[in-house]
Structures are given as structure tokens and as C-alpha cells.
Design a protein around this motif. Structure first.
Motif, PDB file in Angstrom:
ATOM      1  N   ASP A 274      49.899  17.821  42.268  1.00 25.84           N
ATOM      2  CA  ASP A 274      50.694  19.032  42.009  1.00 25.84           C
ATOM      3  C   ASP A 274      50.943  19.825  43.285  1.00 25.84           C
ATOM      4  O   ASP A 274      52.077  20.236  43.574  1.00 25.84           O
ATOM      5  CB  ASP A 274      49.976  19.902  40.981  1.00 25.84           C
ATOM      6  CG  ASP A 274      50.668  21.246  40.772  1.00 25.84           C
ATOM      7  OD1 ASP A 274      51.840  21.236  40.327  1.00 25.84           O
ATOM      8  OD2 ASP A 274      50.047  22.286  41.065  1.00 25.84           O
ATOM      9  N   LEU A 275      49.893  20.048  44.074  1.00 28.65           N
ATOM     10  CA  LEU A 275      50.042  20.833  45.297  1.00 28.65           C
ATOM     11  C   LEU A 275      50.906  20.113  46.322  1.00 28.65           C
ATOM     12  O   LEU A 275      51.680  20.743  47.056  1.00 28.65           O
ATOM     13  CB  LEU A 275      48.667  21.155  45.879  1.00 28.65           C
ATOM     14  CG  LEU A 275      47.774  22.053  45.014  1.00 28.65           C
ATOM     15  CD1 LEU A 275      46.433  22.278  45.691  1.00 28.65           C
ATOM     16  CD2 LEU A 275      48.453  23.386  44.727  1.00 28.65           C
ATOM     17  N   SER A 276      50.794  18.795  46.394  1.00 27.64           N
ATOM     18  CA  SER A 276      51.625  18.013  47.297  1.00 27.64           C
ATOM     19  C   SER A 276      53.103  18.148  46.939  1.00 27.64           C
ATOM     20  O   SER A 276      53.961  18.325  47.810  1.00 27.64           O
ATOM     21  CB  SER A 276      51.196  16.547  47.264  1.00 27.64           C
ATOM     22  OG  SER A 276      52.015  15.767  48.104  1.00 27.64           O
ATOM     23  N   GLN A 277      53.409  18.076  45.648  1.00 25.78           N
ATOM     24  CA  GLN A 277      54.788  18.217  45.205  1.00 25.78           C
ATOM     25  C   GLN A 277      55.325  19.617  45.481  1.00 25.78           C
ATOM     26  O   GLN A 277      56.475  19.780  45.894  1.00 25.78           O
ATOM     27  CB  GLN A 277      54.883  17.888  43.718  1.00 25.78           C
ATOM     28  CG  GLN A 277      54.657  16.422  43.385  1.00 25.78           C
ATOM     29  CD  GLN A 277      54.683  16.159  41.890  1.00 25.78           C
ATOM     30  OE1 GLN A 277      55.392  16.825  41.140  1.00 25.78           O
ATOM     31  NE2 GLN A 277      53.886  15.186  41.451  1.00 25.78           N
ATOM     32  N   ARG A 278      54.485  20.620  45.251  1.00 26.75           N
ATOM     33  CA  ARG A 278      54.912  21.997  45.518  1.00 26.75           C
ATOM     34  C   ARG A 278      55.171  22.213  47.006  1.00 26.75           C
ATOM     35  O   ARG A 278      56.116  22.906  47.395  1.00 26.75           O
ATOM     36  CB  ARG A 278      53.857  22.981  45.012  1.00 26.75           C
ATOM     37  CG  ARG A 278      53.745  22.997  43.497  1.00 26.75           C
ATOM     38  CD  ARG A 278      52.596  23.853  43.020  1.00 26.75           C
ATOM     39  NE  ARG A 278      52.837  25.273  43.266  1.00 26.75           N
ATOM     40  CZ  ARG A 278      51.982  26.232  42.918  1.00 26.75           C
ATOM     41  NH1 ARG A 278      50.836  25.917  42.334  1.00 26.75           N
ATOM     42  NH2 ARG A 278      52.258  27.492  43.151  1.00 26.75           N
ATOM     43  N   MET A 279      54.331  21.618  47.830  1.00 26.66           N
ATOM     44  CA  MET A 279      54.532  21.723  49.265  1.00 26.66           C
ATOM     45  C   MET A 279      55.837  21.051  49.692  1.00 26.66           C
ATOM     46  O   MET A 279      56.614  21.604  50.476  1.00 26.66           O
ATOM     47  CB  MET A 279      53.348  21.113  50.015  1.00 26.66           C
ATOM     48  CG  MET A 279      53.362  21.387  51.512  1.00 26.66           C
ATOM     49  SD  MET A 279      51.981  20.618  52.359  1.00 26.66           S
ATOM     50  CE  MET A 279      50.599  21.444  51.601  1.00 26.66           C
ATOM     51  N   ASP A 280      56.090  19.856  49.167  1.00 21.73           N
ATOM     52  CA  ASP A 280      57.324  19.150  49.515  1.00 21.73           C
ATOM     53  C   ASP A 280      58.548  19.956  49.091  1.00 21.73           C
ATOM     54  O   ASP A 280      59.541  20.025  49.834  1.00 21.73           O
ATOM     55  CB  ASP A 280      57.357  17.772  48.842  1.00 21.73           C
ATOM     56  CG  ASP A 280      56.333  16.808  49.431  1.00 21.73           C
ATOM     57  OD1 ASP A 280      55.801  17.099  50.521  1.00 21.73           O
ATOM     58  OD2 ASP A 280      56.066  15.778  48.787  1.00 21.73           O
ATOM     59  N   ALA A 281      58.494  20.584  47.925  1.00 17.88           N
ATOM     60  CA  ALA A 281      59.626  21.384  47.448  1.00 17.88           C
ATOM     61  C   ALA A 281      59.848  22.603  48.343  1.00 17.88           C
ATOM     62  O   ALA A 281      60.992  22.959  48.660  1.00 17.88           O
ATOM     63  CB  ALA A 281      59.374  21.817  46.006  1.00 17.88           C
ATOM     64  N   PHE A 282      58.746  23.232  48.760  1.00 20.29           N
ATOM     65  CA  PHE A 282      58.874  24.398  49.642  1.00 20.29           C
ATOM     66  C   PHE A 282      59.538  24.014  50.958  1.00 20.29           C
ATOM     67  O   PHE A 282      60.480  24.672  51.420  1.00 20.29           O
ATOM     68  CB  PHE A 282      57.490  25.000  49.904  1.00 20.29           C
ATOM     69  CG  PHE A 282      57.499  26.146  50.887  1.00 20.29           C
ATOM     70  CD1 PHE A 282      57.767  27.431  50.464  1.00 20.29           C
ATOM     71  CD2 PHE A 282      57.237  25.936  52.240  1.00 20.29           C
ATOM     72  CE1 PHE A 282      57.771  28.496  51.356  1.00 20.29           C
ATOM     73  CE2 PHE A 282      57.246  26.981  53.145  1.00 20.29           C
ATOM     74  CZ  PHE A 282      57.516  28.268  52.699  1.00 20.29           C
ATOM     75  N   TYR A 283      59.061  22.945  51.583  1.00 20.36           N
ATOM     76  CA  TYR A 283      59.602  22.575  52.887  1.00 20.36           C
ATOM     77  C   TYR A 283      61.000  21.969  52.791  1.00 20.36           C
ATOM     78  O   TYR A 283      61.756  22.004  53.768  1.00 20.36           O
ATOM     79  CB  TYR A 283      58.638  21.635  53.614  1.00 20.36           C
ATOM     80  CG  TYR A 283      57.533  22.409  54.291  1.00 20.36           C
ATOM     81  CD1 TYR A 283      57.746  23.040  55.510  1.00 20.36           C
ATOM     82  CD2 TYR A 283      56.285  22.550  53.694  1.00 20.36           C
ATOM     83  CE1 TYR A 283      56.758  23.774  56.120  1.00 20.36           C
ATOM     84  CE2 TYR A 283      55.282  23.275  54.301  1.00 20.36           C
ATOM     85  CZ  TYR A 283      55.523  23.897  55.521  1.00 20.36           C
ATOM     86  OH  TYR A 283      54.535  24.633  56.123  1.00 20.36           O
ATOM     87  N   LYS A 284      61.346  21.440  51.642  1.00 20.58           N
ATOM     88  CA  LYS A 284      62.724  20.996  51.461  1.00 20.58           C
ATOM     89  C   LYS A 284      63.677  22.173  51.535  1.00 20.58           C
ATOM     90  O   LYS A 284      64.784  22.074  52.070  1.00 20.58           O
ATOM     91  CB  LYS A 284      62.870  20.286  50.109  1.00 20.58           C
ATOM     92  CG  LYS A 284      64.269  19.707  49.870  1.00 20.58           C
ATOM     93  CD  LYS A 284      64.331  18.940  48.561  1.00 20.58           C
ATOM     94  CE  LYS A 284      65.730  18.355  48.345  1.00 20.58           C
ATOM     95  NZ  LYS A 284      65.806  17.593  47.069  1.00 20.58           N
ATOM     96  N   GLU A 285      63.225  23.329  51.024  1.00 21.68           N
ATOM     97  CA  GLU A 285      64.054  24.530  51.046  1.00 21.68           C
ATOM     98  C   GLU A 285      63.930  25.299  52.351  1.00 21.68           C
ATOM     99  O   GLU A 285      64.907  25.875  52.833  1.00 21.68           O
ATOM    100  CB  GLU A 285      63.667  25.444  49.879  1.00 21.68           C
ATOM    101  CG  GLU A 285      64.521  26.696  49.783  1.00 21.68           C
ATOM    102  CD  GLU A 285      64.261  27.505  48.526  1.00 21.68           C
ATOM    103  OE1 GLU A 285      64.914  28.549  48.345  1.00 21.68           O
ATOM    104  OE2 GLU A 285      63.389  27.084  47.727  1.00 21.68           O
ATOM    105  N   TYR A 286      62.742  25.298  52.953  1.00 18.79           N
ATOM    106  CA  TYR A 286      62.490  26.155  54.104  1.00 18.79           C
ATOM    107  C   TYR A 286      62.157  25.360  55.358  1.00 18.79           C
ATOM    108  O   TYR A 286      61.139  25.584  56.014  1.00 18.79           O
ATOM    109  CB  TYR A 286      61.373  27.146  53.780  1.00 18.79           C
ATOM    110  CG  TYR A 286      61.722  28.087  52.662  1.00 18.79           C
ATOM    111  CD1 TYR A 286      62.703  29.065  52.831  1.00 18.79           C
ATOM    112  CD2 TYR A 286      61.106  27.985  51.415  1.00 18.79           C
ATOM    113  CE1 TYR A 286      63.042  29.923  51.793  1.00 18.79           C
ATOM    114  CE2 TYR A 286      61.440  28.839  50.374  1.00 18.79           C
ATOM    115  CZ  TYR A 286      62.414  29.804  50.578  1.00 18.79           C
ATOM    116  OH  TYR A 286      62.750  30.654  49.548  1.00 18.79           O
ATOM    117  N   SER A 287      63.012  24.414  55.688  1.00 12.58           N
ATOM    118  CA  SER A 287      62.938  23.698  56.960  1.00 12.58           C
ATOM    119  C   SER A 287      64.318  23.639  57.580  1.00 12.58           C
ATOM    120  O   SER A 287      65.330  23.555  56.871  1.00 12.58           O
ATOM    121  CB  SER A 287      62.403  22.277  56.768  1.00 12.58           C
ATOM    122  OG  SER A 287      61.027  22.271  56.520  1.00 12.58           O
TER     123      SER A 287
END
Length: 524
Positions: A467-480
Motif C-alpha cells: 500500500d505504501l509503495s503504491q501511494r509513494m509511486d502515485a505521489f511522485y507520478k504527480e510531483y516529479s
């Protein structure tokens, strides 16, 4: 002809009315004083529970305002975090991932700044009628003249603090050398003078006061200190400084580099840490004294604020760029000194205290705050309805008032080069770029606040990791920003720890590229 004269007079009257209204609006805005310490973990302050280090002025500020208990830096190095404080962006957005090397500055234009391409806090405040001042450490570009919307400019020549004494100062359009005093005393006096000069002006000000201390890195904090507080700490037990065995990670790095003809910058720091810092009572006393020295100058500036009659119209924000290790887990100095980088909270947990006239006093807020929230909140406090483009930040202004609290985020994020982190109310999870850089880590912060038991490979926690890995990937997809997204082949400004690993990952065409980009003002 008469009609033309009348029309011209009406235009002048309209322009004058607009200017007067703008001036009146500016007068109604609060002054904002942002005080930033250098490498100060929250745990080094009395108001955050330190039993050894005297910080009475900062502690009193906390009783007069709001103290945030869970504020975290976006990175473990000062250049990236200072860039985040000005832009509201993550390192993977603004491009500073590690540090800016002072030697590199000689190869860049004399007006170069690492974040000139982005909208910044001083630029935006100046647009909205503020006088803007930068006093202290810069380290996100060239120091030679005001940048990014600052009007008033006092800094020193180098970003790295090799000594607190005898500094080359850039003071607006003058340069001179200050000798015979600690640089933070000099900066405190300059800030106090600026406040006194603004006692009778109608224009609001924003001042960033960035102290050089406590710093906590060699050679500055190695062995005895020259400041007036050292003698008090020299014989104190200072039990809040851990006496853990040196990290095996450090030892392995030392052994791996044995025989190298030319040691890397990080290898040289490692040797100094092992030989002259770890376990040294003089070094620990030095570190403690530098924190008290910063506090004394915070007191100097707050006194000047009161004496100038500005206290009731000035919001004071106290924080630091990031923390450091000072013995926890056998680690010292920065997150990048281990290989791979580490994101333990002692190195990322920063103080955040806000005193707002008329707001709650002595309030404690436990909400998760990301460093990228601070610049967004500064604009909100100034009454400016202007977004910082692409920032993940949110304003915590409402949390300063009585009766307001709750959560701002359900998670915040931080990163260090090849390691990204997510912090929820319960868990801290570190994700490595790939296995070559190291293993992932998971900590249950409710049961294990000191982060001693890694749960990432435990069967009962695999759903949490996923779950945390997926949330991290979603965050960096938006904020990179693809240009600076290291995990997908982007580059980095300045210096990067272990660049050879990135070249091996992305091919021989990958390289560090410190670009000169058109300033934000030129491409709005």
C-alpha cells in the motif's frame, strides 16, 4: 484638446487611486520573519524535550505560539531543503538532490541560482508590496548580489561552513571581512538593525534570517568551540547525545576505500567522523553550545522586534533546513554519509514554531507537516491568493488559531537521492530505487519510534508495504519534474552522491547537468 486633458487627468487619477489602494492593502499585511537554523534536529531543543541543551528563547517562542511536533524536511541536505522552503517543491521537482559544491560556483554565471526558474516566496511577496530581506546562509546559488526577489541582501561567500569565525561578507553592494566575532552574532545584529530601520515604515517586510549554526558537521563542530557557551557544556554529561557503537555501514565503507589514492569527499568526511567526532566529549559539547548560541541570537532578534514596536504586527516562524545524526544508530552528520542513504527521523524531524499575533498561545499540533507546506502557508499568512505552481504543499494557517486542528495530510513525503520515504500517522517506509541501491525499510512508529526494527520483509506487513509503495509511486507520478526525476533518468543540479551508480543504471549518456535556465520572471 480640453477633452484630452480631462481624459489624461482621469487616467492619472485612476492610476493614483489604484496605487493608493495597493499601498493601503500592503500596509494591512503582516510582517513575516522566517528564522532558519542550519542542521538542527527538533530533538536538540528544550521545547521538543531535550534535557541538556539550553534554548530558553526558542522555548519561550513556543509558549507564545504554536509548536508543531511532526514537521519533516523534504531531504537530508541543506541545498535541497532551502530550495524547497523557497519554492514549495520536492527535490525531484526543483532538481537539487544533494549539495552545491562551492568550487562549482566558479564555473557558473555570477548571478546563477539553482531555483531561478521557479516562482519563489520572496518574488511573490515583493509582487504584493512587501520589502524583502535575506540575511544569512544562502547555499542555493551565487552569493554576489540579491536573487529571487530579495531587496536587502547580507550573506557570506561560501555555502559550506568551514568556520564560524572570520567570514567574507557580501552586504548588498559592499564586500568586507568580519573578524573577531561568531558569524551568527554578526547576523543577529544585522537582523536587529533591519528591524529597527523598519519601525516607522508603512511597507510590510518579509525577512529570511538564516543562521550558520548549529551546523553539526566537521570541521566546524569538531573538538572545542570558541563561543561563550562552550565552557558550560564542557563538563556536562549530555546524556541526550547517544553513545552507540559506530555504524557497521561506515566501517564497511572505510574498508572498501582502503588503498584508494584519491578519496571521495564523503570518504574524507567518514574518516573525520570516526577519528575525531564519534565519542568525543569536546565535539558533543561543541554541538550543544552551538545550539545555545543560535538561541541567544534568536533572543537578540526577538528583543529588537519588541523594542521596535513591530511584535504585534509580525508573524515569526522558526524552523531549520533539516536535522542531522549525532550518534543515533551509530550515524553522524548527514543522511548521505551512509550507503545507501538513510531517512531516520532524527535527520528529518525539524522544529516548526509559529507565533502569530492574536492566535493561540502554547498550542501543540501533532499533525503531519511537510516542509513544502511552509512556503504555501507563508503566502496564506500574507493574504496572498497565489499558488506555488506544482507544489504538493497545503496551508496550515487555520491550525494556528484556537479550536482548529485535525489533519493536513494523511501522509507526507521526503527523499534522499536513491531513497524515497513516506510517513503516515503510524508507519515510516523507505523505498530504494532498486535492489542495487539497498533494501527497503518499514518502521511502525507507534511501537518503535526510535526505528530499530525493520519490518519490510516481515510476512504480516506485506500488505502495508504494498500500500505504501503504491501511494509513494502515485505521489511522485504527480510531483516529479522529468528533467530532475532521478529515478527515471533525470539529472541533478550541483553534486550527487554515488553518481557512478546512476550512470550504470541509465547508461553512459546519463550525466549531471547544472543548467542555466531563464528566470521565472522572464517566462511567466
Amino acid at each position: 484638446m480640453r477633452y484630452g486633458v480631462v481624459a489624461a487627468c482621469l487616467v492619472l487619477l485612476l492610476v493614483g487611486t489604484v496605487a493608493a489602494n495597493a499601498a493601503e492593502a500592503a500596509r494591512d499585511k503582516p510582517n513575516i520573519l522566517l528564522i532558519v537554523a542550519d542542521n538542527q534536529s527538533a530533538g536538540l531543543l528544550g521545547s521538543y524535550g531535550n534535557p541538556d541543551i539550553l534554548t530558553p528563547n526558542i522555548d519561550q517562542l513556543a509558549t507564545q505560539g504554536t509548536r508543531f511536533t511532526r514537521a519533516f524536511a523534504a531531504n537530508g541536505m541543506c541545498s535541497p531543503t532551502r530550495a524547497t522552503l523557497l519554492t514549495g517543491l520536492m527535490p525531484d521537482q526543483h532538481g537539487l538532490h544533494d549539495w552545491l559544491n562551492d568550487a562549482q560556483m566558479t564555473t557558473l554565471p555570477p548571478d546563477w541560482s539553482a531555483v531561478s526558474e521557479f516562482r519563489t516566496i520572496p518574488y511573490t511577496l515583493k509582487e504584493n508590496g512587501y520589502s524583502t530581506a535575506m540575511i544569512g546562509k544562502w547555499h542555493i546559488g551565487q552569493p554576489w548580489k540579491p536573487q529571487l526577489g530579495y531587496d536587502y541582501w547580507v550573506t557570506f561567500e561560501h555555502g559550506h561552513t568551514l568556520d564560524f569565525w572570520d567570514k567574507n561578507i557580501i552586504d548588498n553592494d559592499r564586500q568586507y571581512r568580519v573578524t573577531g566575532q561568531h558569524v551568527d552574532d554578526f547576523l543577529g545584529k544585522k537582523a536587529a538593525a533591519y528591524l529597527r530601520d523598519h519601525a516607522n515604515t508603512d511597507k510590510p517586510f518579509f525577512m529570511e534570517l538564516s543562521f550558520s549554526g548549529p551546523y553539526m558537521n566537521p570541521p566546524t563542530n569538531m573538538g572545542p568551540a570558541r563561543n561563550k557557551f562552550y565552557s558550560y557544556y564542557e563538563k556536562q554529561p549530555l546524556t541526550s547525545f547517544p553513545r552507540e557503537a559506530i555504524s557497521q555501514n561506515y566501517i564497511d565503507q572505510i574498508l572498501d576505500s582502503a588503498g584508494d589514492e584519491k578519496l571521495s569527499f564523503l570518504d574524507r568526511i567518514l574518516r573525520v567522523v570516526l577519528s575525531k567526532m564519534a565519542g568525543s566529549q569536546q565535539t558533543i559539547a561543541n554541538m550543544a553550545s552551538q545550539n545555545t548560541h543560535v538561541d541567544a541570537n534568536v533572543g537578540r532578534v526577538l528583543d529588537a522586534l519588541g523594542e521596535s514596536g513591530l511584535q504585534d504586527h509580525t508573524i515569526v516562524i522558526y524552523t531549520s533546513d533539516q536535522g542531522v545524526y549525532y550518534g543515533q544508530h551509530g550515524l553522524w552528520t548527514h543522511t548521505i554519509l551512509s550507503e545507501p542513504s538513510t531517512l531516520h527521523e532524527t535527520a528529518l524531524h525539524v522544529p516548526l514554531i509559529v507565533r502569530k499575533p492574536g492566535a493561540a498561545k502554547g498550542k501543540v499540533v501533532d499533525a503531519l507537516i511537510g516542509q513544502y507546506d511552509i512556503p504555501v502557508t507563508i503566502l496564506a499568512l500574507a493574504g496572498i491568493q497565489q499558488d506555488l505552481p506544482a507544489s504538493p504543499g497545503k496551508s496550515f494557517e487555520d491550525m494556528l488559531d484556537n479550536g482548529h486542528g485535525g489533519a493536513l495530510h494523511d501522509a507526507i513525503f521526503y527523499e534522499q537521492t536513491e531513497t524515497r520515504g513516506i510517513r503516515t500517522d503510524r508507519f515510516a517506509y523507505w523505498k530504494r530505487m532498486d535492489a542495487e541501491f539497498g533494501d527497503d525499510r518499514l518502521y511502525d512508529m507507534n511501537r518503535d519510534p526510535d526505528q530499530t526494527q525493520d519490518l519490510a520483509k516481515e510476512a504480516d506487513y506485506q500488505d502495508v508495504v504494498s500500500d505504501l509503495s503504491q501511494r509513494m509511486d502515485a505521489f511522485y507520478k504527480e510531483y516529479s519534474n522529468p528533467a530532475y526525476d532521478l529515478w527515471h533518468g533525470g539529472t541533478a543540479k550541483g553534486t550527487l552522491s554515488y553518481p557512478d551508480k546512476f550512470k550504470a543504471r541509465f547508461g553512459r549518456d546519463w550525466h549531471l547537468e547544472t543548467r542555466t535556465v531563464a528566470p521565472f520572471a522572464d517566462h511567466q
